[in-house]
Design a protein around this motif. Structure first.
Motif, PDB file in Angstrom:
ATOM      1  N   GLU A  38       2.388   3.513   9.190  1.00 27.91           N
ATOM      2  CA  GLU A  38       1.200   2.183   8.413  1.00 27.91           C
ATOM      3  C   GLU A  38       0.031   3.452   6.980  1.00 27.91           C
ATOM      4  OE1 GLU A  38       2.123  -1.372   8.141  1.00 27.91           O
ATOM      5  OE2 GLU A  38       3.560  -0.092   9.163  1.00 27.91           O
ATOM      6  N   ASP A  84      -6.080  10.450   1.572  1.00 24.31           N
ATOM      7  CA  ASP A  84      -5.570  11.006   0.082  1.00 24.31           C
ATOM      8  C   ASP A  84      -6.840  11.037  -1.149  1.00 24.31           C
ATOM      9  OD1 ASP A  84      -5.745   8.514  -1.234  1.00 24.31           O
ATOM     10  OD2 ASP A  84      -5.470   7.102   0.904  1.00 24.31           O
ATOM     11  N   GLY A  88      -7.602   5.101  -3.572  1.00 22.25           N
ATOM     12  CA  GLY A  88      -9.689   5.073  -3.782  1.00 22.25           C
ATOM     13  C   GLY A  88     -10.099   3.339  -3.649  1.00 22.25           C
ATOM     14  N   PHE A 131      -2.686  -2.150   7.636  1.00 19.95           N
ATOM     15  CA  PHE A 131      -4.078  -0.398   8.043  1.00 19.95           C
ATOM     16  C   PHE A 131      -4.268  -1.454   9.376  1.00 19.95           C
ATOM     17  CE2 PHE A 131      -8.628  -1.018   8.223  1.00 19.95           C
ATOM     18  CZ  PHE A 131      -8.725   0.172   8.346  1.00 19.95           C
ATOM     19  N   THR A 176      -8.982   8.547  -0.467  1.00 13.40           N
ATOM     20  CA  THR A 176      -9.399   8.072   0.895  1.00 13.40           C
ATOM     21  C   THR A 176      -9.691   8.439   1.640  1.00 13.40           C
ATOM     22  OG1 THR A 176      -8.743   5.064  -0.185  1.00 13.40           O
ATOM     23  CG2 THR A 176      -9.501   5.804   2.011  1.00 13.40           C
TER      24      THR A 176
HETATM   25  N1  LIG Z   1      -5.398   4.819   1.714  1.00 15.92           N
HETATM   26  C1  LIG Z   1      -5.779   2.984   0.807  1.00 15.92           C
HETATM   27  N2  LIG Z   1      -5.975   3.883  -0.814  1.00 15.92           N
HETATM   28  C2  LIG Z   1      -6.840   2.219  -1.191  1.00 15.92           C
HETATM   29  N3  LIG Z   1      -6.573   1.618  -0.853  1.00 15.92           N
HETATM   30  C3  LIG Z   1      -5.549   0.812   0.231  1.00 15.92           C
HETATM   31  C4  LIG Z   1      -5.876   2.449   1.025  1.00 15.92           C
HETATM   32  N4  LIG Z   1      -5.070   1.192   2.045  1.00 15.92           N
HETATM   33  C5  LIG Z   1      -5.348   0.227   2.131  1.00 15.92           C
HETATM   34  N5  LIG Z   1      -5.655  -0.226   0.681  1.00 15.92           N
HETATM   35  C6  LIG Z   1      -6.362  -1.781   0.230  1.00 15.92           C
HETATM   36  O1  LIG Z   1      -6.093  -2.257   1.262  1.00 15.92           O
HETATM   37  C7  LIG Z   1      -5.439  -3.583   1.321  1.00 15.92           C
HETATM   38  C8  LIG Z   1      -4.572  -4.019   2.831  1.00 15.92           C
HETATM   39  O2  LIG Z   1      -4.067  -3.115   3.050  1.00 15.92           O
HETATM   40  P1  LIG Z   1      -2.312  -3.063   4.392  1.00 15.92           P
HETATM   41  O3  LIG Z   1      -2.057  -2.205   5.001  1.00 15.92           O
HETATM   42  O4  LIG Z   1      -3.567  -4.106   5.329  1.00 15.92           O
HETATM   43  O5  LIG Z   1      -2.061  -4.740   3.738  1.00 15.92           O
HETATM   44  P2  LIG Z   1      -0.902  -4.553   2.754  1.00 15.92           P
HETATM   45  O6  LIG Z   1      -0.820  -2.576   2.744  1.00 15.92           O
HETATM   46  O7  LIG Z   1      -1.177  -4.879   1.239  1.00 15.92           O
HETATM   47  O8  LIG Z   1       0.051  -4.608   3.340  1.00 15.92           O
HETATM   48  P3  LIG Z   1       0.646  -4.553   4.905  1.00 15.92           P
HETATM   49  O9  LIG Z   1      -0.074  -5.730   5.439  1.00 15.92           O
HETATM   50  O10 LIG Z   1       2.445  -5.111   4.762  1.00 15.92           O
HETATM   51  O11 LIG Z   1       0.601  -3.777   4.939  1.00 15.92           O
HETATM   52  C9  LIG Z   1      -3.738  -2.475   0.368  1.00 15.92           C
HETATM   53  O12 LIG Z   1      -3.201  -3.628   0.197  1.00 15.92           O
HETATM   54  C10 LIG Z   1      -4.376  -1.658  -0.454  1.00 15.92           C
HETATM   55  O13 LIG Z   1      -5.676  -3.050  -1.480  1.00 15.92           O
END
Ligand SMILES: Nc1ncnc2c1ncn2[C@@H]1O[C@H](COP(=O)(O)OP(=O)(O)OP(=O)(O)O)[C@@H](O)[C@H]1O
Length: 628
Positions: A38, A84, A88, A131, A176
C-alpha cells in the motif's frame, strides 16, 4: 485544533478514520505484509502525478527527473522507512489526505462496518485501506513531506489512536518519507530477505525502481523489475503478477474475474491491461458514475478521470490504457470529444463485450456471479448505447418464479408455454416481497415463468427496448392478463368450466358486484374488473396498459419526481369466497367493503393508504359486526 509555541498543531482524525484504524490494526492481522504494498503503491502514484504535472511545468522536476522509491530499515531503532521523490504534499494536503477519508460514499461505507471481523475484512476489500495500513505494523508513524516546487517541508506524526500532529520540518528535496516505528510483534519485517520477498510478490510491476539501502557495492539494490507490466509480453507475465498489478491499479483486495491484456495496432495504436473485478466496489452506484481507468500516453500517466475513455455502464473496469497517438502534453480538457479517445473507447467496448459474451457461454457459473455484481450497471448500456443493445440483451440474466438460478432471455423464450406471446416480468424492490404478489397467482397456477426485475434501472431499459426476439416484455401488474390463451400446467379439476348454468348465474352476480364497486369507489380507481390473474387473493391493483408501471411510479414519488400517481384498476377474484359472498349481497351497501378491498390491495402493493383513519374505522366496524 491547538497551536503550541513549537508550532506543532494537533488534529483529530475524522471519526470514520478512527473506526477504520481499529479494524485495520486488528482484523487484517493475517495479511499484515500488504502494508508495504500500500505504501509503495502510494509512492508510485505520487511519482506518476508529478511526472504528469511536470509535462506543463518542467521546473517541478528540478533536483532530478528520475523517479525512485527507497526503502531502508534499522533493526536497533526498529524502524522501516519508505521514501519517494514524487509530488510530495503541502501541509494542507498532509492534514487532508492523512486525517480523513476524502473519497465519496465513505461514511456510508464505514457505517456498514459491523465489528464482525470476517465481514469487515471483505468490506475493506472493496475499499482499500491505503496509507492507514501502516498502523497494522507500526505503533507510531511519521511522515515528512515536501511538495515539488515548494521550499518548506512538514512532518506528520501519529500513533493512530485518534489524533495526529503536524509541524514544520526539513527535507533536502521534494518527496515523501514515511518512517514506521514497528510494533514489537512486527520485527519480522526488519529484514532484507523479507522486504525483498514482499516487494517481488506485490510490487514487481511498479514502473519505478524500488531500491533497498545497505552496505557494500551492491547497494542500493533494486528489488523490482520496474517495467510497466502492460508493455511486457504476455508470455513473460504470470497470473500472480497480473493479480498484483490489479491490486495496485484498483486499490482493492479482491482478485480480478477477467484480465484482458492486448495491443491494438492499426489506424491508432494503444496497449491495454484491463480487469473486470470480482467484487462490486462500494461506490459503484455513486451518482457521479465515473470510470477509474488510468490513461497513459507513451507510458506517462495522464489521468484517471478521462470520462470519455469508457462508457459509464462499464465503469467497473479497472486498469490501464496506454496510447501511442495522443500527444504527451495532452491536457485533461483536450481529452474531451477527442477522436483518438473515441476510437480507443469503441475498440475497448467491443473487446470487453466480446469477452463477456465468451465467458457467459463458456463459464456460465462464474458468469452469473459477475452478473450478480455488475449486471445492474451493464443494463444501463441497453438504453445508453443502443448500438450495443442486442449484445447486451444476450448478456442479461434474471431470477425468475420458476427456477433456482439465473435465466437468460433466450432460455426464457425457449421455455415459453404454448400460446404464450409475451415475456412476463414483475418489478419491485426485492424478490422476496415480489414473490408474494397476488398478481403472480394466475401465472403460477399455469406454470408460466415470470422474471423478477429488482434493479431500479429495469424501469428505464424495459420501456426503451420493449421486446426481445419479437416477444413483448410485459409487466404482470399492468394491462389485462388474458391467460386463457396460454396452455398451462393447470390441473384439470381446477380449470374453469364457464358453460355450467351455476357459473353463468355466478358470473352475473359478480358482474353486478363489479358495477356496485365501481360506483362506490368513483374516482379512487380507474376501473374495477374481474381478474384472470388471481387464484387465492380476493383482489389486487394493476396499472392500465400504456400507463406507468406501479413500481416506477412509487420510485418516482420516493424521489419527489412525481406528485400524483394515476388511479389504478382494482381487479377482483370471482372465485374467492369473500368476493362470492359480497356478490351475493351486491344489492346491499358495498361502500365499506369496496374501500376495504381497495386499501387491502394497496397494502399488498406496499403503497401508503391515503386515509388510514378511514381504513381503521371501517376495519373496526366490520370486525365488530363479525363478532356481534
Ligand atoms: N507517498 C505519498 N506522496 C504523496 N501523496 C501521498 C503519498 N501517500 C499518500 N498520499 C496522499 O494521501 C492520499 C490518501 O492515501 P491513501 O492511501 O489513504 O488513499 P488512496 O491512495 O487515495 O486510496 P486507497 O485508500 O485505495 O489506497 C492519497 O490519495 C495521496 O493524495
Amino acid at each position: 485544533m491547538a497551536e503550541t509555541a513549537t508550532k506543532t498543531e494537533k488534529h483529530s482524525f475524522q471519526a470514520e478514520v478512527g473506526r477504520l484504524l481499529d479494524i485495520v490494526a486488528n482484523a487484517l492481522y493475517s495479511e499484515r505484509e500488504i502494508f508495504l504494498r500500500e505504501l509503495i503503491s502510494n509512492a508510485a502514484d505520487a511519482c506518476d502525478r508529478l511526472r504528469y504535472q511536470a509535462l506543463t511545468e518542467p521546473a517541478l522536476l528540478d533536483g532530478g527527473a528520475e523517479f525512485q522509491i527507497d526503502l531502508s530499515f534499522d533493526e536497533d531503532a526498529k524502524t522501516l522507512t519508505i521514501s519517494d521523490n514524487g509530488s510530495g504534499m503541502t501541509k494542507e494536503e498532509l492534514v487532508g489526505n492523512l486525517g480523513t477519508i476524502a473519497r465519496s460514499g465513505t461514511s456510508n461505507f464505514v457505517s456498514q462496518l459491523s465489528g464482525d471481523e470476517k465481514k469487515d475484512v471483505s468490506l475493506i476489500g472493496q475499499f482499500g485501506v491505503g496509507f492507514y495500513a501502516a498502523f497494522m505494523v507500526a505503533d507510531k508513524v511519521d511522515v515528512i513531506s515536501r511538495r515539488a516546487g515548494e521550499d518548506t517541508a512538514w512532518q506528520w506524526i501519529s500513533d493512530g489512536k485518534g489524533d495526529f500532529t503536524v509541524e514544520p520540518a526539513s527535507r533536502d528535496a521534494r518527496g515523501t518519507t514515511i518512517t514506521l516505528h514497528m510494533k514489537e510483534d512486527a520485527a519480522e519485517f526488519l529484514s532484507e530477505p523479507r522486504i525483498a520477498n514482499i516487494v517481488k510478490t506485490y510490487s514487481d510491476h511498479i514502473p519505478f525502481p524500488i531500491k533497498i539501502a545497505g552496505e557494500g557495492e551492491d547497494y542500493p539494490k533494486q528489488l523490482n523489475a520496474a517495467a510497466a507490466l502492460w508493455t511486457r509480453n504476455k508470455s513473460e507475465i504470470d497470473e500472480q503478477q497480473y493479480k498484483e498489478f490489479y491490486h495496485h491499479v484498483s486499490h482493492s483486495f479482491d482478485d480480478p474475474w477477467a484480465t484482458l491484456h492486448f495491443r491494438a495496432e492499426g489506424v491508432i495504436e494503444y496497449a491495454g491491461l484491463i480487469y473486470i473485478p470480482t467484487m462490486r466496489p462500494f461506490d459503484l452506484f455513486h451518482p457521479d458514475r465515473k470510470s477509474k481507468l488510468k490513461l497513459y500516453v507513451k507510458r506517462v500517466f495522464i489521468t484517471d478521470e478521462c470520462e470519455d475513455l469508457v462508457p459509464s455502464w462499464l465503469r467497473f473496469l479497472r486498469g490501464v490504457i496506454d496510447s501511442q497517438d495522443l500527444p504527451l502534453n495532452v491536457s485533461r480538457e483536450m481529452l474531451q470529444n477527442n477522436p483518438v479517445v473515441a476510437k480507443i473507447r469503441s475498440g475497448l467496448v467491443k473487446r470487453v463485450v466480446g469477452e463477456l459474451s465468451k465467458k457467459a457461454e463458456k463459464e456460465a457459473d462464474t458468469y452469473t456471479t459477475f452478473w450478480d455484481a455488475f449486471g445492474p450497471v451493464l443494463k444501463e448500456g441497453v438504453y445508453e448505447s443502443p448500438e450495443h443493445r442486442d449484445e447486451l440483451m444476450k448478456l442479461m440474466r434474471f431470477k425468475s418464479t420458476s427456477r433456482e438460478g439465473w435465466v437468460s432471455l433466450a432460455d426464457y423464450v425457449a421455455d415459453m408455454k404454448e400460446g404464450q406471446e409475451a415475456i412476463y416480468y414483475i418489478s419491485g424492490d426485492d424478490q422476496d416481497t415480489l414473490s408474494r404478489s397476488p398478481q403472480l397467482e394466475g401465472f403460477a397456477a399455469k406454470g408460466i415463468e415470470v422474471l423478477y426485475m429488482t434493479d431500479p434501472v429495469d424501469e428505464f431499459w424495459i420501456p426503451s427496448v420493449g421486446e426481445f426476439d419479437g416477444k413483448a416484455l410485459k409487466s404482470v401488474t399492468r394491462g389485462g392478463a388474458d391467460l386463457s390463451k396460454i396452455k398451462g400446467a393447470e390441473k384439470e379439476d381446477e380449470k374453469k368450466d364457464d358453460d355450467s348454468a351455476d357459473d353463468k348465474a355466478a358470473t352475473e352476480t359478480v358482474d353486478a358486484l363489479v358495477t356496485a364497486l365501481r360506483e362506490a369507489l368513483g374516482d379512487s380507481v380507474k376501473d374495477v374488473r374481474k381478474s384472470d390473474r388471481l387464484t387465492s387473493s380476493p383482489c389486487c391493483l394493476v396499472a392500465d396498459d400504456g400507463e406507468m408501471d406501479m413500481h416506477l411510479e412509487r420510485l418516482l414519488k420516493q424521489h419527489k419526481q412525481l406528485e400524483q400517481g394515476a388511479p389504478r384498476i382494482l381487479e377482483i377474484n370471482p372465485g374467492h369466497v369473500l368476493i362470492k359472498a359480497l356478490a351475493g349481497n351486491a344489492a346491499g351497501d358495498v361502500k365499506d367493503a369496496a374501500y376495504l378491498l381497495l386499501d387491502q390491495a394497496r397494502i399488498m402493493e406496499g403503497e401508503p393508504l391515503p386515509d388510514p383513519a378511514g381504513f381503521a374505522q371501517r376495519m373496526t366496524s366490520v370486525m365488530t359486526k363479525a363478532m356481534g
